[in-house]
Design a protein around this motif. Structure first.
Motif, PDB file in Angstrom:
ATOM      1  N   ARG A   1      -4.279  10.837   2.851  1.00 33.15           N
ATOM      2  CA  ARG A   1      -3.605  11.629   1.819  1.00 33.15           C
ATOM      3  C   ARG A   1      -4.330  11.548   0.483  1.00 33.15           C
ATOM      4  NH1 ARG A   1      -0.338  10.981   5.811  1.00 33.15           N
ATOM      5  NH2 ARG A   1       1.583  12.181   6.091  1.00 33.15           N
ATOM      6  N   GLU A   2      -4.921  10.399   0.199  1.00 22.69           N
ATOM      7  CA  GLU A   2      -5.708  10.304  -1.027  1.00 22.69           C
ATOM      8  C   GLU A   2      -6.923  11.224  -0.959  1.00 22.69           C
ATOM      9  OE1 GLU A   2      -4.701   5.774  -2.549  1.00 22.69           O
ATOM     10  OE2 GLU A   2      -6.445   6.123  -1.260  1.00 22.69           O
TER      11      GLU A   2
ATOM     12  N   VAL B   1      -2.338   6.429   3.936  1.00 22.22           N
ATOM     13  CA  VAL B   1      -2.630   6.501   2.506  1.00 22.22           C
ATOM     14  C   VAL B   1      -4.047   7.011   2.271  1.00 22.22           C
ATOM     15  CG1 VAL B   1      -2.889   5.165   0.388  1.00 22.22           C
ATOM     16  CG2 VAL B   1      -0.954   4.720   1.919  1.00 22.22           C
ATOM     17  N   SER B   2      -4.997   6.522   3.024  1.00 18.27           N
ATOM     18  CA  SER B   2      -6.387   6.940   2.829  1.00 18.27           C
ATOM     19  C   SER B   2      -6.559   8.430   3.067  1.00 18.27           C
ATOM     20  CB  SER B   2      -7.305   6.157   3.773  1.00 18.27           C
ATOM     21  OG  SER B   2      -7.293   4.787   3.475  1.00 18.27           O
TER      22      SER B   2
ATOM     23  N   ALA C   1      -0.479   2.275   8.004  1.00 18.97           N
ATOM     24  CA  ALA C   1      -0.269   2.433   6.562  1.00 18.97           C
ATOM     25  C   ALA C   1      -1.573   2.766   5.856  1.00 18.97           C
ATOM     26  CB  ALA C   1       0.347   1.166   5.980  1.00 18.97           C
ATOM     27  N   GLU C   2      -2.619   2.019   6.182  1.00 15.94           N
ATOM     28  CA  GLU C   2      -3.905   2.264   5.533  1.00 15.94           C
ATOM     29  C   GLU C   2      -4.437   3.650   5.881  1.00 15.94           C
ATOM     30  OE1 GLU C   2      -7.034   1.944   3.141  1.00 15.94           O
ATOM     31  OE2 GLU C   2      -5.405   0.476   3.270  1.00 15.94           O
TER      32      GLU C   2
ATOM     33  N   ARG D   1       0.834  -1.208   0.000  1.00 16.84           N
ATOM     34  CA  ARG D   1       0.000   0.000   0.000  1.00 16.84           C
ATOM     35  C   ARG D   1       0.871   1.262   0.000  1.00 16.84           C
ATOM     36  NH1 ARG D   1      -4.221   2.672  -1.122  1.00 16.84           N
ATOM     37  NH2 ARG D   1      -5.924   3.003   0.359  1.00 16.84           N
ATOM     38  N   LEU D   2       1.896   1.279   0.854  1.00 17.88           N
ATOM     39  CA  LEU D   2       2.748   2.463   0.953  1.00 17.88           C
ATOM     40  C   LEU D   2       3.610   2.654  -0.283  1.00 17.88           C
ATOM     41  CD1 LEU D   2       3.840   2.036   4.677  1.00 17.88           C
ATOM     42  CD2 LEU D   2       2.371   3.863   3.769  1.00 17.88           C
TER      43      LEU D   2
ATOM     44  N   TYR E   1       1.547   3.849  -3.192  1.00 17.24           N
ATOM     45  CA  TYR E   1       1.168   5.251  -3.015  1.00 17.24           C
ATOM     46  C   TYR E   1       2.340   6.178  -3.296  1.00 17.24           C
ATOM     47  CZ  TYR E   1      -0.256   9.632  -0.992  1.00 17.24           C
ATOM     48  OH  TYR E   1      -0.528  10.963  -0.826  1.00 17.24           O
TER      49      TYR E   1
ATOM     50  N   LYS F   1       2.864   6.827  -6.897  1.00 21.19           N
ATOM     51  CA  LYS F   1       1.928   7.832  -7.401  1.00 21.19           C
ATOM     52  C   LYS F   1       2.368   9.246  -7.019  1.00 21.19           C
ATOM     53  CE  LYS F   1      -2.172   7.653  -5.644  1.00 21.19           C
ATOM     54  NZ  LYS F   1      -3.565   7.201  -5.383  1.00 21.19           N
TER      55      LYS F   1
END
Length: 283
Positions: free
Chosen positions: A212-213, A209-210, A205-206, A39-40, A43, A46
């Protein structure tokens, strides 16, 4: 993600009973750490390439070809339609498979990259060809509410298409992640540490990422910046972004053992990457 172990096999213990986890879940610690790494890393790819169209392992090759227009999914063999590379960059015509450090991960990655390239290159338009991606590396830090060891996720691409990662921790306890980063002394994790904190790492981690998205659309207003230091790209966020995160529900680590992903300090040169791929750390 293709290297995560199947669910089951170990009893739930400390670090597994994280908020949002089903009480009857038996996923082992390898699942949390592997999923967090994927996940990290995806991300950060991206973040490092904001202008590119990239797909991650929730999308099949058939979906990627149909959505991006770079090829014809009908040319894929039946079993190839459901393949899911970890990172498929249709702008750069490259792909990556994310694997744990070590010889096993390297060999598995080679086989999977060959499979993906054979499939996608059968389906792309004439004159177009995908290759294994290169030059992708970086690191992130994780700070825990209990215990002052700082964890580090490090990844490199030792050969085209294969990005390998490992988890390590600071050799000693530090008051801040900046101190640990400047010291640059990292040691392999014990199995007990992985068992104890694996679930918290996955949650951290989740959450990172969530959030920042969700805030990505605000980037032009509050200013997301990326510092390129040598060949390593490190993502960091402005005080405005970080302040918004800190005020949100669940943004801070739980007091009973949770973790929080920390952007690397600005303009501090990272340690030189190892000359060769280090041994696996038990994943």
């Amino acid at each position: 993600m293709s290297d995560g172990p199947a669910n089951g096999g170990e009893a739930v213990g400390q670090g597994y009973n994280v908020p949002g986890r089903r009480p009857d879940s038996q996923a082992p610690w390898e699942f949390f750490l592997g999923n967090a790494a994927h996940r990290l890393i995806a991300y950060m790819y991206k973040v490092n390439h904001p202008g590119r169209l990239a797909y991650f392992n929730t999308k099949t090759l058939a979906d990627i070809l149909a959505t991006s227009g770079v090829g014809d999914p009908s040319r894929l063999l039946p079993h190839e339609r459901y393949l899911r590379p970890d990172i498929t960059d249709t702008s750069a015509l490259s792909l990556f498979e994310i694997k744990p450090w070590g010889d096993r991960g390297l060999m598995e990655g080679r086989q999977e990259v060959r499979t993906y390239l054979t499939a996608v290159n059968r389906a792309v338009v004439a004159g177009t060809s995908f290759i294994g991606g290169t030059g992708f590396q970086g690191q992130l830090l994780i700070r825990f509410a209990r215990g002052q060891y700082i964890w580090r996720l490090e990844w490199q691409t030792p050969e085209p298409g294969i990005t390998q990662y490992r988890w390590t921790r600071s050799q000693q306890r530090f008051e801040s992640e900046q101190e640990a980063y400047r010291a640059g002394q990292w040691v392999e994790l014990t199995v007990e540490e992985m068992r104890q904190y694996g679930g918290w790492v996955g949650q951290a981690a989740e959450g990172m990422v969530s959030r920042r998205e969700q805030l990505a659309t605000l980037s032009e207003v509050v200013g997301i910046f990326i510092d390129i230091v040598g060949t390593t790209a490190t993502g960091a966020f402005s005080g405005a972004i970080f302040g918004r995160m800190g005020s949100g529900r669940g943004a801070q680590p739980p007091t009973q053992g949770g973790g929080q992903v920390i952007p690397l300090p600005r303009r501090v040169p990272p340690a030189s990457p190892p000359a060769q791929v280090p041994p696996a750390v038990g994943m």
